[in-house]
Each structure stands twice: as C-alpha cells, then as structure tokens.
Enzyme design. Structure first.
Site, short mmCIF file in Angstrom:
data_model
loop_
_atom_site.label_atom_id
_atom_site.label_comp_id
_atom_site.label_asym_id
_atom_site.label_seq_id
_atom_site.Cartn_x
_atom_site.Cartn_y
_atom_site.Cartn_z
N LEU A 69 0.27 -2.16 -8.45
CA LEU A 69 0.33 -2.00 -6.99
C LEU A 69 1.67 -2.57 -6.53
CD1 LEU A 69 -3.24 -3.16 -5.91
CD2 LEU A 69 -2.37 -0.83 -5.94
N ASP A 70 2.27 -1.94 -5.55
CA ASP A 70 3.53 -2.43 -5.01
C ASP A 70 3.37 -3.82 -4.41
OD1 ASP A 70 4.78 -0.06 -5.71
OD2 ASP A 70 4.56 0.83 -3.72
N ARG A 71 4.46 -4.55 -4.34
CA ARG A 71 4.43 -5.93 -3.83
C ARG A 71 3.76 -6.06 -2.47
NH1 ARG A 71 9.68 -9.87 -3.02
NH2 ARG A 71 8.51 -11.65 -2.28
N THR A 73 1.46 -4.38 -1.17
CA THR A 73 0.12 -3.82 -1.16
C THR A 73 -0.89 -4.80 -1.74
OG1 THR A 73 1.09 -1.64 -1.49
CG2 THR A 73 -1.26 -1.86 -1.96
#
Length: 122
Positions: A69-71, A73
């Site tokens: 997951l992106d930072r 998120t």
C-alpha cells in the site's frame, strides 16, 4: 539483504496463523524499506515478530509481502508466513479472484453529493 527489526513500527495484527498474517497498516507508514526509510517500515515491524519465517521466504518471495500500500494509504496487508501461504495467496492476487475495495475519506461535501464513480486504478 538483512532487514532490521523494529518493534516500534505501529502495526495491528488482525489475523495470524502458521501460513499468513493480516496486518493493519496506518497511513504515513511505508510498506518496505528504501533509501529514505531503511528501518521504519511495515516490513521492519514484521521482522520484529516473524524474522525467521520471513527470512526463510527470502527475496524470491518478497520477504512475505504479497502486496503493498502506498505511504499515505491505510489498510489491510496480507503477508505470507510460509511458502504455502505466500504462494497460495499470491496466486489469488495474480489470477484476480481477490476483491479489493478502496474507500476515500474526504473533507467537505463532494459535488454532486451522491453517486457512484467507477474507474480503474491501473
């Protein structure tokens, strides 16, 4: 590669068994180490709990990280803890029977104030 363990990374274990774990990643935490984040990532936190299992999976199985997951998120991450667990769940991500749901939290009222937007994220 040796990923340092960091028990101070904020993670909540939602489920764990012999083959996989489900962890809740908070927004603002990076999933895996990189130049700017060598020891404060989800993987560092996982190493504090399951170092031997994740090292046994090695780089060829992404140290157990099935997806990322992106930072910014927050959300649930699935982590393999055994070759069988990693390979089985990873195959489901590749073959697409896994359903993913993304929910956005917004400040203020979007216009129009109701409806459904369907758009591919890829």
């Amino acid at each position: 590669m040796t990923t340092p363990a960091n028990p101070n990374v904020p993670l909540t274990i939602v489920h764990a068994d012999d083959h996989l774990a489900i962890v809740s990643k908070p927004a603002g935490v990076v999933t895996q180490p990189g130049i700017e984040h060598p020891d404060d990532t989800v993987l560092n936190g996982l190493m504090a709990r399951w170092r031997r299992k994740l090292q046994a999976l090695g780089v060829e199985r992404d140290w157990g990280l099935i997806h990322r997951l992106d930072r910014p998120t927050s959300g649930l991450l699935v982590v393999g803890l055994s070759p069988e667990g990693y390979d089985g769940i990873r195959a489901q991500f590749v073959e697409r029977p896994v359903k993913k749901r993304y929910v956005a939290v917004v400040h203020g009222a979007p216009q129009p104030n109701e409806g459904i937007m369907r758009q591919s994220l890829s």
